[in-house]
Enzyme design. Structure first.
Site, PDB file in Angstrom:
ATOM      1  N   HIS A 117       0.835  -1.205   0.000  1.00  0.00           N
ATOM      2  CA  HIS A 117       0.000   0.000   0.000  1.00  0.00           C
ATOM      3  C   HIS A 117       0.873   1.260   0.000  1.00  0.00           C
ATOM      4  O   HIS A 117       0.671   2.166  -0.816  1.00  0.00           O
ATOM      5  CB  HIS A 117      -0.898  -0.033   1.251  1.00  0.00           C
ATOM      6  CG  HIS A 117      -1.742   1.178   1.447  1.00  0.00           C
ATOM      7  ND1 HIS A 117      -3.112   1.126   1.464  1.00  0.00           N
ATOM      8  CD2 HIS A 117      -1.425   2.480   1.656  1.00  0.00           C
ATOM      9  CE1 HIS A 117      -3.590   2.347   1.667  1.00  0.00           C
ATOM     10  NE2 HIS A 117      -2.578   3.183   1.792  1.00  0.00           N
ATOM     11  N   GLU A 118       1.849   1.294   0.904  1.00  0.00           N
ATOM     12  CA  GLU A 118       2.696   2.490   1.021  1.00  0.00           C
ATOM     13  C   GLU A 118       3.670   2.618  -0.149  1.00  0.00           C
ATOM     14  O   GLU A 118       3.898   3.721  -0.651  1.00  0.00           O
ATOM     15  CB  GLU A 118       3.436   2.499   2.358  1.00  0.00           C
ATOM     16  CG  GLU A 118       2.528   2.507   3.581  1.00  0.00           C
ATOM     17  CD  GLU A 118       1.473   3.605   3.586  1.00  0.00           C
ATOM     18  OE1 GLU A 118       1.686   4.677   2.973  1.00  0.00           O
ATOM     19  OE2 GLU A 118       0.417   3.395   4.201  1.00  0.00           O
TER      20      GLU A 118
ATOM     21  N   HIS B  67       2.036   4.162  -3.124  1.00  0.00           N
ATOM     22  CA  HIS B  67       1.962   5.629  -3.093  1.00  0.00           C
ATOM     23  C   HIS B  67       3.219   6.246  -3.708  1.00  0.00           C
ATOM     24  O   HIS B  67       3.133   7.185  -4.504  1.00  0.00           O
ATOM     25  CB  HIS B  67       1.809   6.137  -1.655  1.00  0.00           C
ATOM     26  CG  HIS B  67       0.428   6.000  -1.099  1.00  0.00           C
ATOM     27  ND1 HIS B  67      -0.679   6.593  -1.658  1.00  0.00           N
ATOM     28  CD2 HIS B  67      -0.023   5.326  -0.006  1.00  0.00           C
ATOM     29  CE1 HIS B  67      -1.748   6.305  -0.943  1.00  0.00           C
ATOM     30  NE2 HIS B  67      -1.376   5.524   0.066  1.00  0.00           N
TER      31      HIS B  67
END
Length: 164
Positions: free
Chosen positions: A69-70, A73
């Protein structure tokens, strides 16, 4: 513990490089995050911060979902620039297409709230308690006054505390 995290970050970058057929700049990885967030991507600093407590308590899902998820980004920012939504189409494309994971915005980890001491203040007119935070209690000690809404009298510290 951090070795697995760093390995997963690297794996995510390699998957993205293979998918997009281009290199990506690697971030600094930190385990200095507290509170309810599992992870944070600082786009301009190229920094990933992860919550060590949530990592310890949810290692398998954390490595699979939160790290991807990170990293997604950072990849989205490096690919598409500034003008994208944090969990918009570009980020979702990376989550689904590159990592083959659902683009979940939030984690479902059990977050333990730390206990908080409340300082009990009272008003002469009522039987009600007014629990003050440590910060507000300190302000009273420095001379700040708080008034009862009902009678406009100054609230007085009872000498009692309560842990919530």
């Amino acid at each position: 513990m951090p070795e697995q995290l760093n390995t997963r970050v690297e794996d995510c970058f390699q998957l993205a490089e293979s998918f997009f057929k281009r290199p990506f700049k690697r971030p600094v990885v930190s385990l200095k995050l507290r509170g309810q967030k599992a992870g944070v991507a600082h786009l301009h600093e190229n920094l990933l911060r992860f919550n060590p407590q949530l990592y310890r308590e949810n290692t398998e899902d954390f490595l699979k979902q939160t790290v991807a998820h990170e990293v997604a980004h950072l990849i989205a920012h490096q690919l598409f620039g500034e003008r994208i939504q944090p969990h918009g189409e570009e980020w979702q494309l990376i989550m689904r297409g590159v990592y083959e994971l659902p683009p979940n915005r939030c984690h479902t980890y059990d977050v333990k709230r730390r206990s908080v001491t409340r300082y009990i203040y009272r008003c002469p007119c009522a039987e009600s308690d007014f629990p003050f935070s440590a910060q507000r209690h300190k302000l009273v000690a420095q001379g700040r006054r708080y008034l009862c809404r009902r009678c406009r009298q100054t609230l007085v510290y009872s000498g009692e505390t309560r842990v919530e």
